[in-house]
Each structure stands twice: as C-alpha cells, then as structure tokens.
Scaffold this active site. Structure first.
Site, PDB file in Angstrom:
ATOM      1  N   CYS A  92       6.914  -4.844  -0.597  1.00 34.27           N
ATOM      2  CA  CYS A  92       5.769  -4.107  -0.065  1.00 34.27           C
ATOM      3  C   CYS A  92       4.962  -3.509  -1.220  1.00 34.27           C
ATOM      4  O   CYS A  92       5.510  -2.805  -2.063  1.00 34.27           O
ATOM      5  CB  CYS A  92       6.293  -3.019   0.853  1.00 34.27           C
ATOM      6  N   GLU A  93       3.671  -3.806  -1.243  1.00 30.81           N
ATOM      7  CA  GLU A  93       2.867  -3.334  -2.371  1.00 30.81           C
ATOM      8  C   GLU A  93       2.537  -1.846  -2.263  1.00 30.81           C
ATOM      9  O   GLU A  93       2.060  -1.250  -3.213  1.00 30.81           O
ATOM     10  CB  GLU A  93       1.593  -4.163  -2.522  1.00 30.81           C
ATOM     11  N   HIS A  94       2.775  -1.244  -1.109  1.00 30.65           N
ATOM     12  CA  HIS A  94       2.475   0.185  -0.963  1.00 30.65           C
ATOM     13  C   HIS A  94       3.615   1.067  -1.464  1.00 30.65           C
ATOM     14  O   HIS A  94       3.382   2.191  -1.894  1.00 30.65           O
ATOM     15  CB  HIS A  94       2.185   0.523   0.507  1.00 30.65           C
ATOM     16  N   HIS A  95       4.840   0.561  -1.359  1.00 27.35           N
ATOM     17  CA  HIS A  95       5.990   1.410  -1.703  1.00 27.35           C
ATOM     18  C   HIS A  95       6.941   0.763  -2.710  1.00 27.35           C
ATOM     19  O   HIS A  95       7.932   1.378  -3.091  1.00 27.35           O
ATOM     20  CB  HIS A  95       6.789   1.751  -0.431  1.00 27.35           C
ATOM     21  N   GLN A 133       2.575  -7.912   4.646  1.00 23.96           N
ATOM     22  CA  GLN A 133       3.011  -9.043   5.479  1.00 23.96           C
ATOM     23  C   GLN A 133       1.830  -9.818   6.077  1.00 23.96           C
ATOM     24  O   GLN A 133       1.857 -11.050   6.156  1.00 23.96           O
ATOM     25  CB  GLN A 133       3.934  -8.514   6.591  1.00 23.96           C
ATOM     26  N   HIS A 161      11.048  -3.956   7.248  1.00 25.91           N
ATOM     27  CA  HIS A 161      10.481  -3.318   6.060  1.00 25.91           C
ATOM     28  C   HIS A 161      11.342  -2.121   5.661  1.00 25.91           C
ATOM     29  O   HIS A 161      11.466  -1.166   6.419  1.00 25.91           O
ATOM     30  CB  HIS A 161       9.053  -2.853   6.347  1.00 25.91           C
ATOM     31  N   CYS A 163      10.654   0.131   3.638  1.00 27.07           N
ATOM     32  CA  CYS A 163       9.870   1.373   3.532  1.00 27.07           C
ATOM     33  C   CYS A 163       9.771   2.070   4.883  1.00 27.07           C
ATOM     34  O   CYS A 163       9.633   3.288   4.944  1.00 27.07           O
ATOM     35  CB  CYS A 163       8.488   1.120   2.922  1.00 27.07           C
TER      36      CYS A 163
HETATM   37 ZN    ZN Z   1       5.677  -0.136   2.533  1.00 31.38          ZN
END
Ligand code: ZN
Length: 206
Positions: A92-95, A133, A161, A163
């Site tokens: 995941c590129e956010h976390h 995703q 996920h 995250c």
């Molecule tokens: Zn994430």
C-alpha cells in the site's frame, strides 16, 4: 531508458536503487524510532530490509518487454481465457504495509493470445511496487489491452490490507474487491455473466 513506459504508463524508475543508500535510510528510521541500530538484533536489519525491498518492489525494475518477447501467439479460436486465483503480494503506497490476495484475469482474444505462464508475471509486474488496489487492477487490464488488442479484458482482484487490519477499526476480515472491465466484458452482459459463473465455482482441487 524506461522501456515499460512505452507499453503502458507506470510510476517509478527503471533503475534499481542503491542498496547502501536504502540501508542508510533504514538505519536512520531505527534511530528515529528510538532504537539502537547497533544492538545485536538490529545490526544486519538495514541490509536485510534493503534486500527485502528490492525483492518485494521488483516490479519497478522488471522490463515488460521481456514479458512479451516470444510469448504472443496467433490463434483462430477466440474463446474465453481465464487465469483465476493468482496469488499476489503488494505494498500500500499510503502506509507502506502489504496488501495481498488473489487476482482473476480473463480476456477474449481477437486473434492473439499471450502464453499462459506470463499472466501471473503481468500481475507481479504491477503488484510488486507501491500501489493502490484500484490502480493495480486497472494497470493489469490496460497492459493486456495494449499488448493483445483483445475483444475484452476483465480483471478482478480480492485483497486484504494490513493497513486496515493492524490499525484503526481493525475489521480484520474485511476484503476489498476491485474490477476493471474493457471491451465486450463492459458492453455485453452475456460475456460478463459467463465469466462470473466461472468465478462462482470453487477452485477445482487438481
Ligand atoms: Zn494503506
């Protein structure tokens, strides 16, 4: 040279990272967390993490041209091709935490097919990078669209996920499903229904 840029638009660079620089950043991260990077258990951690990142993010440095070279074949029958339950692991590129699950990839050819073993590699090409995703699902479909010009492509991805599982509401059983449909999968419900009927059956034990 970024050969994949010509085939389908993807982020990142074609150059693998400098392992020493990655390890240095991980060492700083450990210090910022209040850890002692020199204590015994952590001494080799920066080098290990650097190596691990190069493996799990290898999609950035895979050459898509290698994937297709010699693997495209002409056919006369344009029947449904479905590769289901392709296991994948992404980040995941956010976390910067993993998400993982299964991808189902289908297409209806228009005179061209790609070698069956290449389809899981196409999934890896887009999974092994920092991702969301929805975009991964679309990129797999776009890649097959550009390479095969088929009558239609359908990609369905189900994933968990970390995250979402490790943080916040901890709905650990939540799964996210995304799909990307092109061509006759989008315009003709018969093809869509045929595909969904295949996917509703539990995988055969082989
Ligand atoms: Zn994430």
């Amino acid at each position: 040279m970024e050969p994949h840029k010509g085939i389908v638009k993807v982020e990142g660079t074609a150059r693998p990272p400098d392992p020493a620089r990655l390890a240095g950043v991980i060492r700083d991260l450990l210090s910022a967390l209040g850890e002692d990077p020199e204590r015994e258990g952590l001494q080799r951690t920066p080098a290990r993490v650097a190596e691990m990142l190069q493996e799990v993010l290898a999609g950035y440095w895979m050459d898509p041209a290698d994937l297709i070279n010699g693997a495209i074949f002409e056919v006369e029958d344009n029947d449904l091709v479905l590769v289901r339950d392709i296991e994948f692991y992404s980040m995941c590129e956010h976390h910067l935490l993993p998400f993982y699950g299964r991808a189902h990839v289908a297409y209806i050819p228009n005179g061209r097919i790609i070698g069956l073993s290449k389809i899981p590699r196409v999934v890896e090409l887009f999974a092994r990078r920092l991702q969301v995703q929805e975009r991964m699902t679309r990129q797999i479909a776009d890649f097959l669209e550009v390479v095969l010009h088929p009558q239609g492509v359908a990609v369905i991805v189900e994933a968990a996920h970390l995250c979402a599982m490790m943080r916040g509401v901890r709905k650990s059983h939540a799964r996210m499903v995304t799909q990307a449909l092109t061509g006759i999968f989008r315009t003709d419900p018969r093809h869509r229904n045929e595909l969904l009927a295949h996917l509703r059956r539990p995988p055969e034990k082989l």
